[in-house]
Design a protein around this motif. Structure first.
Motif, PDB file in Angstrom:
ATOM      1  N   SER B  68      -7.453   4.196  10.792  1.00 47.76           N
ATOM      2  CA  SER B  68      -5.964   3.264  11.819  1.00 47.76           C
ATOM      3  C   SER B  68      -5.365   2.967   9.966  1.00 47.76           C
ATOM      4  O   SER B  68      -6.262   2.347   9.325  1.00 47.76           O
ATOM      5  N   ILE B  69      -3.940   2.968   9.722  1.00 45.01           N
ATOM      6  CA  ILE B  69      -4.069   2.461   8.483  1.00 45.01           C
ATOM      7  C   ILE B  69      -2.693   1.678   8.840  1.00 45.01           C
ATOM      8  O   ILE B  69      -1.824   1.415   7.756  1.00 45.01           O
ATOM      9  N   GLY B  70      -2.980   1.041   9.899  1.00 49.48           N
ATOM     10  CA  GLY B  70      -2.479   0.170  10.043  1.00 49.48           C
ATOM     11  C   GLY B  70      -1.884  -1.923  10.026  1.00 49.48           C
ATOM     12  O   GLY B  70      -0.814  -2.066  10.236  1.00 49.48           O
ATOM     13  N   HIS B  71      -3.045  -2.447   9.610  1.00 49.65           N
ATOM     14  CA  HIS B  71      -3.884  -2.774  10.051  1.00 49.65           C
ATOM     15  C   HIS B  71      -2.309  -4.424   9.264  1.00 49.65           C
ATOM     16  O   HIS B  71      -2.444  -5.156  10.470  1.00 49.65           O
ATOM     17  N   ALA B  72      -1.963  -3.877   8.454  1.00 44.50           N
ATOM     18  CA  ALA B  72      -1.101  -5.439   7.931  1.00 44.50           C
ATOM     19  C   ALA B  72      -0.047  -5.337   9.145  1.00 44.50           C
ATOM     20  O   ALA B  72       0.571  -6.542   8.698  1.00 44.50           O
ATOM     21  N   GLY B  73       0.488  -4.094   9.613  1.00 42.89           N
ATOM     22  CA  GLY B  73       1.670  -4.322  10.830  1.00 42.89           C
ATOM     23  C   GLY B  73       1.246  -5.850  11.886  1.00 42.89           C
ATOM     24  O   GLY B  73       1.682  -6.337  11.946  1.00 42.89           O
ATOM     25  N   PHE B  74       0.139  -5.719  12.012  1.00 42.97           N
ATOM     26  CA  PHE B  74      -0.529  -6.357  12.788  1.00 42.97           C
ATOM     27  C   PHE B  74      -0.754  -7.726  12.073  1.00 42.97           C
ATOM     28  O   PHE B  74      -0.447  -8.664  12.981  1.00 42.97           O
ATOM     29  N   MET B  75      -1.333  -7.541  11.109  1.00 38.25           N
ATOM     30  CA  MET B  75      -0.904  -9.256  10.566  1.00 38.25           C
ATOM     31  C   MET B  75       0.036  -9.615  10.588  1.00 38.25           C
ATOM     32  O   MET B  75       0.481 -10.963  10.153  1.00 38.25           O
ATOM     33  N   ALA B  76       1.617  -8.620  10.471  1.00 33.50           N
ATOM     34  CA  ALA B  76       2.383  -9.864   9.734  1.00 33.50           C
ATOM     35  C   ALA B  76       2.892 -10.733  11.610  1.00 33.50           C
ATOM     36  O   ALA B  76       3.577 -10.930  10.961  1.00 33.50           O
ATOM     37  N   LEU B 146       0.730   4.228  10.454  1.00 36.94           N
ATOM     38  CA  LEU B 146       1.080   4.055   9.606  1.00 36.94           C
ATOM     39  C   LEU B 146       2.445   3.577   9.846  1.00 36.94           C
ATOM     40  O   LEU B 146       3.479   2.396   9.127  1.00 36.94           O
ATOM     41  N   GLY B 147       3.198   4.500  10.549  1.00 34.01           N
ATOM     42  CA  GLY B 147       4.348   4.413  10.512  1.00 34.01           C
ATOM     43  C   GLY B 147       4.897   3.265  11.501  1.00 34.01           C
ATOM     44  O   GLY B 147       6.037   2.555  11.581  1.00 34.01           O
ATOM     45  N   PHE B 148       4.801   2.967  12.754  1.00 33.10           N
ATOM     46  CA  PHE B 148       4.340   2.093  13.569  1.00 33.10           C
ATOM     47  C   PHE B 148       4.446   0.499  12.470  1.00 33.10           C
ATOM     48  O   PHE B 148       5.291  -0.241  12.820  1.00 33.10           O
ATOM     49  N   ALA B 149       3.718   0.192  11.485  1.00 32.38           N
ATOM     50  CA  ALA B 149       3.768  -0.375  10.971  1.00 32.38           C
ATOM     51  C   ALA B 149       4.649  -1.155   9.692  1.00 32.38           C
ATOM     52  O   ALA B 149       4.682  -2.300   9.626  1.00 32.38           O
ATOM     53  N   GLU B 150       4.949   0.018   9.087  1.00 28.03           N
ATOM     54  CA  GLU B 150       6.264   0.038   8.857  1.00 28.03           C
ATOM     55  C   GLU B 150       7.592  -0.275   9.878  1.00 28.03           C
ATOM     56  O   GLU B 150       8.485  -1.230   9.548  1.00 28.03           O
ATOM     57  N   ILE B 151       7.771  -0.098  10.823  1.00 31.81           N
ATOM     58  CA  ILE B 151       8.670  -0.562  11.844  1.00 31.81           C
ATOM     59  C   ILE B 151       8.183  -1.590  11.853  1.00 31.81           C
ATOM     60  O   ILE B 151       9.621  -2.052  11.650  1.00 31.81           O
ATOM     61  N   PHE B 247       3.871 -20.036   2.868  1.00 31.65           N
ATOM     62  CA  PHE B 247       5.198 -18.843   2.714  1.00 31.65           C
ATOM     63  C   PHE B 247       5.242 -17.540   3.021  1.00 31.65           C
ATOM     64  O   PHE B 247       3.974 -16.589   2.750  1.00 31.65           O
ATOM     65  N   LEU B 248       5.796 -16.705   4.435  1.00 29.52           N
ATOM     66  CA  LEU B 248       5.825 -15.364   4.136  1.00 29.52           C
ATOM     67  C   LEU B 248       7.251 -14.908   3.877  1.00 29.52           C
ATOM     68  O   LEU B 248       8.131 -15.004   3.078  1.00 29.52           O
ATOM     69  N   SER B 249       6.608 -13.468   3.508  1.00 29.07           N
ATOM     70  CA  SER B 249       7.250 -12.149   3.145  1.00 29.07           C
ATOM     71  C   SER B 249       7.112 -11.227   3.085  1.00 29.07           C
ATOM     72  O   SER B 249       6.258 -11.069   3.691  1.00 29.07           O
ATOM     73  N   THR B 250       8.027 -10.391   3.794  1.00 30.80           N
ATOM     74  CA  THR B 250       7.253  -9.208   4.884  1.00 30.80           C
ATOM     75  C   THR B 250       6.911  -8.307   3.062  1.00 30.80           C
ATOM     76  O   THR B 250       6.317  -7.547   4.092  1.00 30.80           O
ATOM     77  N   ASN B 251       7.095  -8.681   2.451  1.00 36.29           N
ATOM     78  CA  ASN B 251       6.596  -8.348   1.550  1.00 36.29           C
ATOM     79  C   ASN B 251       5.294  -8.203   1.177  1.00 36.29           C
ATOM     80  O   ASN B 251       4.602  -7.146   0.605  1.00 36.29           O
ATOM     81  N   ASP B 252       4.277  -8.889   1.934  1.00 36.95           N
ATOM     82  CA  ASP B 252       3.099  -9.100   1.464  1.00 36.95           C
ATOM     83  C   ASP B 252       2.709  -8.678   3.089  1.00 36.95           C
ATOM     84  O   ASP B 252       1.570  -8.149   2.934  1.00 36.95           O
ATOM     85  N   PHE B 253       3.396  -7.682   3.275  1.00 35.70           N
ATOM     86  CA  PHE B 253       2.880  -6.695   5.026  1.00 35.70           C
ATOM     87  C   PHE B 253       3.113  -5.322   4.392  1.00 35.70           C
ATOM     88  O   PHE B 253       3.149  -4.583   5.247  1.00 35.70           O
ATOM     89  N   GLN B 254       3.709  -4.984   3.191  1.00 36.76           N
ATOM     90  CA  GLN B 254       4.087  -3.302   2.830  1.00 36.76           C
ATOM     91  C   GLN B 254       2.719  -2.696   2.899  1.00 36.76           C
ATOM     92  O   GLN B 254       1.260  -3.803   2.638  1.00 36.76           O
ATOM     93  N   PHE B 255       2.741  -1.739   3.138  1.00 37.44           N
ATOM     94  CA  PHE B 255       0.847  -0.659   3.412  1.00 37.44           C
ATOM     95  C   PHE B 255       0.646  -1.190   2.495  1.00 37.44           C
ATOM     96  O   PHE B 255      -1.160  -0.261   2.423  1.00 37.44           O
ATOM     97  N   ILE B 256       0.504  -0.869   1.409  1.00 38.93           N
ATOM     98  CA  ILE B 256       0.037  -1.316   0.342  1.00 38.93           C
ATOM     99  C   ILE B 256      -1.511  -2.569   0.835  1.00 38.93           C
ATOM    100  O   ILE B 256      -2.252  -2.427   0.562  1.00 38.93           O
TER     101      ILE B 256
END
Lengths: 304, 378
Positions: B68-76, B146-151, B247-256
């Motif tokens: 899985s490469i969508g971990h940042a999405g769940f973190m977000a 990855l797609g889900f995380a980006e969505i 502080f939260l910004s969606t940039n912190d959760f990009q797929f990088i």
């Protein structure tokens, strides 16, 4: 009606660029079963190489000759870089599991992005306009620009060229054989290492052409430009059926149009234009769940 | 009351003591002048949050073998859901508890509720994403996640209630003690899951899904459970990140970000607990350490700031790890007391074959088996 046709033209323009990038994904996947994450960055590298030639060789002068040289030069350099990536990063890990190769590709993507950020800084550069851009009125309010015509023409020429290489030349035959079964191809005396390198060169050159063309259309280039474009082109390749050349073209055009229509008409159905980047991923997930083989892909029963 | 119970109790007390001592060091003046500065303290907090991310991703990627490469999405999701709760109801709850805001007890209670909400939200998201996408395998699964995380990221970006593109201010309720506590809890829970019946089932899925299915393991069910647990802990990491970073910004959760967590477990060794922890430490520290690199004057080019190359070097290290040690630093072994005290003489039946390479017979057979399997797939 007028806006619809206009959106269609704009969508096809950006779709042609996606199609050019998607071809590289599909070629490499067809042969190595590898999602080349760094491919979007090769597109970025192509744009920067074009930028360097245009600025330092031609002093940003606009002419058809300059444009052709910039395009071919960027394609040639990107082809060499693509082969180098394959030779030094992917070939040593090819014998390991596919996940290892995938992670190497991610690493390569980061490497190119960071390297170009280091060299050119993250600030966007303005790509010089190499061909005088005019708007032609087709009918009503519908216009098409020189750049758009250029993008269509070059994309079509390159795709036909690719089609010719794959189906009419000896190396194309070797590519098809290798993608069918790498080991059997090797046993038949095909130099598969060379075929793989050639495939990378071909894909990278097409991506670089996409990079130069997009820079004529939207002249801001930056080191992370390949990230989103690469992902969307990958979606295009999956949508068309990964490993299928015509599928990649079809997928690219469809993704480009879907994106433009969401921006143009999404607000009528409650989708704000900021969802532009989400469209491709939504399509991706739908395709993967409903028809993983893609639109034109052959439905291969998975062997167990 | 049996022996293991006492052992875990003693272990818990020691762990808490250690955390408490370290938490005293979080300011320059703390712990009799042995404290660390704000920069190092911040770094330490992020290392610990990354340990939660890495160990939780390791459950699905390393132990279950589902990439899985969508971990940042769940973190977000965890971060934003809990932040919305704290911002909207936090003050009301605090005043209800202690009549004032900012007290240690009341903020801790709010944080605990926030963690529960974040974990739950991320788990539900994990369930929704997991059920359809875990039908896919290998790189297709990777791309779908990855797609889900980006969505998820783009949807959050479009919710004005949580700040949208401008970012979101969150009260900083997460102190070192709580972050440390949740990190220890994550490691212990995932360690126990891996060593339980369920862990065996997960590992059997990783080794050979078809064989696992044939042995009566409900592979779909276990894959989804593992994915949901992994997402829930990613949510916890998100909650702690939100309430520490303020502080939260969606940039912190990009797929990088997802990439980064992948790199952690890859460098440490997929399927190794200690490897994931070490990976989290390396990946967080290395770019910061590389900042110290000197400037060098190259004739003709001017001054080259090598510190600016740190991310390039970082990417190179990842590629080189893959080429020279694809199994990561630890492979799927663990580093610990039992490793130090391992028998130095090789047990019988593992004599090397294949000349100098020295591949034990069992692994050699397995490698051949895998190779032939790869061939068949092609």
């Amino acid at each position: 009606m007028d806006t619809f046709v206009q959106q269609l033209i704009n969508g096809l323009t950006i779709g042609s660029i996606y199609a050019l990038i998607a071809l590289g994904y599909t070629l490499v996947y067809g042969i190595l079963k590898l999602i080349n994450f760094a491919h979007g960055d090769v597109y970025m590298v192509g744009a920067y190489m074009g930028f360097l030639i245009a600025v330092y060789v031609f002093g940003s002068q606009a002419s058809i000759f300059n444009f052709v040289v910039v395009l071919l030069g960027a394609m040639a350099i990107a082809a060499i870089i693509g082969m180098a990536i394959e030779r030094f990063a992917y070939r040593p890990v090819r014998k390991f599991s596919r996940m290892t190769t995938l992670i190497t590709a991610m690493g390569m993507s980061l490497f190119l992005e960071y390297l170009f950020t280091f060299i050119f800084s993250g600030v966007p550069k303005t790509f010089p306009l190499l061909i005088q851009n005019d708007n032609y009125n087709l009918f009503g309010e519908v216009t098409i620009s020189t750049t758009q015509i250029l993008i269509f023409m070059i994309a079509i020429i390159l795709m036909l060229g690719l089609e010719w290489i794959i189906h009419k030349t000896k190396i194309g035959k070797a590519m098809r054989a290798t993608s069918h079964n790498l080991n059997s191809a090797k046993l038949m005396g095909i130099n598969t290492d060379f075929v793989i390198a050639f495939t990378f060169a071909l894909g990278s050159a097409l991506a670089a052409a996409g990079g130069v063309l997009v820079a004529q259309y939207q002249p801001k280039i930056f080191p992370l430009m390949g990230l989103m474009a690469g992902l969307k082109a990958f979606v295009a390749a999956v949508l068309g059926g990964i490993g299928n050349v015509m599928g990649a073209v079809l997928g690219g055009l469809l993704i480009g149009m879907a994106e433009t229509f969401v921006v143009g008409y999404g607000h009528y159905v409650g989708i704000p234009s900021t969802y532009r980047d989400a469209v491709a991923f939504a399509i991706l997930i739908l395709v993967l769940l409903i028809r993983p083989a893609g639109l034109l892909g052959s439905n291969v029963q998975e062997k167990v | 009351m049996n022996n293991t119970w006492i052992k875990s109790l003693i272990g818990g007390v020691i762990m808490f003591g250690l955390l408490y001592v370290v938490s005293l060091m979080m300011s320059k003046a703390g712990l009799f002048g042995f404290g660390i500065d704000d920069y190092s303290s911040r770094l330490l907090h992020f290392i610990i949050i990354n340990i939660i991310l890495a160990t939780s991703l390791n459950l699905i990627n390393g132990y279950t073998g589902q990439f899985s490469i969508g971990h940042a999405g769940f973190m977000a999701i965890g971060a934003y859901a809990s932040a919305y709760f704290t911002v909207t109801y936090g003050t009301a709850i605090e005043t209800a508890i202690s009549g004032e805001t900012g007290g240690l007890l009341s903020t801790s209670i709010v944080l605990l509720i926030a963690v529960a909400i974040g974990a739950l939200a991320a788990a539900i998201a994990g369930l929704i994403v997991g059920i359809p996408s875990l039908r896919l395998k290998g790189d297709y699964l990777a791309i779908a996640t990855l797609g889900f995380a980006e969505i998820i990221r783009i949807v959050i970006l479009n919710i004005d209630a949580v700040g949208g593109a401008t970012g979101y201010q969150v009260p900083g309720y997460a102190n070192f003690l709580w972050i440390g506590f949740f990190a220890v809890a994550t490691v212990v829970i995932i360690h126990n899951i891996v060593r339980s019946d369920m862990g065996r089932a997960l590992i059997s899925i990783r080794e050979d899904e078809l064989a696992a299915e044939a042995m009566g393991v409900n592979t779909t069910r276990y894959k989804v459970i593992s994915f949901v647990i992994s997402s829930a802990f990613a949510g916890v990491a998100g909650v702690l990140f939100a309430h520490y970073n303020k502080f939260l910004s969606t940039n912190d959760f990009q797929f990088i970000k997802s990439f980064e967590v992948i790199i952690m477990i890859v460098i440490g060794g997929m399927g190794s607990m200690t490897g994931a922890i070490l990976g989290a430490i390396i990946v967080t520290l290395l770019p910061e350490l590389l900042r110290q690199l000197p400037d060098i004057t190259v004739p003709g080019l001017g001054v080259v700031k090598f510190a600016d190359l740190r991310l390039v070097i970082f990417a190179l290290i990842l590629i080189l790890t893959m080429i020279f040690r694809p199994q990561g630093l630890f492979g799927n072994r663990e580093f610990g007391l039992s490793w130090i005290m391992r028998p130095r003489t090789a047990p019988e039946g593992t004599e090397a074959v294949g000349g100098v390479e020295g591949v034990p017979i069992a692994e050699d057979i397995k490698a051949k088996h895998l190779a032939s399997e790869e061939d068949e797939k092609k």
